[in-house]
Design a protein around this motif. Structure first.
Motif, PDB file in Angstrom:
ATOM      1  N   TYR A  32      47.239 -65.479-171.199  1.00  0.00           N
ATOM      2  CA  TYR A  32      47.402 -66.933-171.127  1.00  0.00           C
ATOM      3  C   TYR A  32      48.540 -67.373-172.054  1.00  0.00           C
ATOM      4  O   TYR A  32      49.440 -68.117-171.646  1.00  0.00           O
ATOM      5  N   GLY A  65      51.945 -66.600-170.913  1.00  0.00           N
ATOM      6  CA  GLY A  65      52.350 -67.335-169.724  1.00  0.00           C
ATOM      7  C   GLY A  65      52.094 -66.618-168.415  1.00  0.00           C
ATOM      8  O   GLY A  65      52.480 -67.110-167.358  1.00  0.00           O
ATOM      9  N   ARG A 107      48.912 -65.688-167.297  1.00  0.00           N
ATOM     10  CA  ARG A 107      47.581 -65.998-166.762  1.00  0.00           C
ATOM     11  C   ARG A 107      47.410 -67.503-166.697  1.00  0.00           C
ATOM     12  O   ARG A 107      47.640 -68.213-167.667  1.00  0.00           O
ATOM     13  N   LYS A 108      46.950 -67.977-165.540  1.00  0.00           N
ATOM     14  CA  LYS A 108      46.709 -69.412-165.328  1.00  0.00           C
ATOM     15  C   LYS A 108      45.225 -69.730-165.168  1.00  0.00           C
ATOM     16  O   LYS A 108      44.825 -70.876-165.223  1.00  0.00           O
ATOM     17  N   HIS A 109      44.408 -68.709-164.927  1.00  0.00           N
ATOM     18  CA  HIS A 109      42.976 -68.905-164.680  1.00  0.00           C
ATOM     19  C   HIS A 109      42.203 -67.776-165.372  1.00  0.00           C
ATOM     20  O   HIS A 109      42.606 -66.623-165.301  1.00  0.00           O
ATOM     21  N   CYS A 137      45.552 -75.072-164.104  1.00  0.00           N
ATOM     22  CA  CYS A 137      46.480 -74.979-165.224  1.00  0.00           C
ATOM     23  C   CYS A 137      47.730 -75.786-164.879  1.00  0.00           C
ATOM     24  O   CYS A 137      48.238 -75.716-163.754  1.00  0.00           O
ATOM     25  N   GLY A 138      48.205 -76.583-165.823  1.00  0.00           N
ATOM     26  CA  GLY A 138      49.390 -77.398-165.593  1.00  0.00           C
ATOM     27  C   GLY A 138      49.089 -78.785-165.061  1.00  0.00           C
ATOM     28  O   GLY A 138      50.001 -79.582-164.861  1.00  0.00           O
ATOM     29  N   ARG A 183      42.480 -80.441-170.720  1.00  0.00           N
ATOM     30  CA  ARG A 183      43.181 -80.966-169.551  1.00  0.00           C
ATOM     31  C   ARG A 183      42.678 -82.352-169.136  1.00  0.00           C
ATOM     32  O   ARG A 183      43.154 -82.911-168.158  1.00  0.00           O
ATOM     33  N   GLU A 222      51.246 -75.314-170.832  1.00  0.00           N
ATOM     34  CA  GLU A 222      50.882 -75.227-169.405  1.00  0.00           C
ATOM     35  C   GLU A 222      51.834 -76.016-168.510  1.00  0.00           C
ATOM     36  O   GLU A 222      51.732 -75.946-167.292  1.00  0.00           O
TER      37      GLU A 222
END
Length: 158
Positions: free
Chosen positions: A56, A59, A61-63, A88-89, A127, A152
């Motif tokens: 993560y 950069g 890994r997003k989940h 993510c983001g 988030r 993110e």
């Protein structure tokens, strides 16, 4: 119950787990550091969590995909599950969370449940922002929340 720590680029992260999964994750510099009293240190229980956290922060890994075992009420767990569905983001409002759990009038209760989330970052309470796009409370502090959202690529008003 077991514990370990992880040195992230944003500070030390404390991790706790039971035999069912990760039970807590907290930035130790925040308002709610984890106490290790009565817990056994066992880094081997956290290999997968630490690997995913490293991915993560790099950069890639997003989940997250690890077993979770948070302790909370049925309502809190419903809110926390909804948090895991925020990509993510992206950011969402407390109202969005309330609608997603079919309880539009529970915006304040959603905020309280969000604040009680024991597994920061992986259950991405960072988030959730105000409906006006501004940052709202975060146990790790608003500066850390802003850094996570910037990492993110999320849009928010400073």
């Amino acid at each position: 119950m077991y514990y370990s720590t992880y040195q992230s680029p944003l500070g030390e992260i404390a991790l706790t787990a039971n035999d069912h999964g990760l039970s807590a994750l907290a930035f130790q510099t925040g308002k709610s550091p984890i106490s290790f009293a009565g817990l056994s240190q066992d880094n081997s229980k956290f290999t997968e969590v630490i690997e995913q956290l490293s991915e993560y922060f790099s950069g890639t890994r997003k989940h997250f995909d690890i077993p979770l075992a948070p302790t909370g009420t049925a309502f809190q767990k419903k809110v926390w599950q909804a948090l895991t569905e925020i990509p993510c983001g992206e950011t969402k409002s407390y109202g969005w969370i309330a609608k997603s759990i079919n309880n539009e009038k529970a915006v304040r209760a959603v905020g309280t449940a969000n604040g009680a989330n024991p597994i920061a970052l992986i259950v991405p309470c960072h988030r959730v922002i105000g409906s006006n796009g501004k940052l709202t409370g975060y146990a790790g502090g608003l500066a850390l929340k802003a850094k996570l959202l910037m990492h993110e690529g999320a849009q928010f008003k400073p």
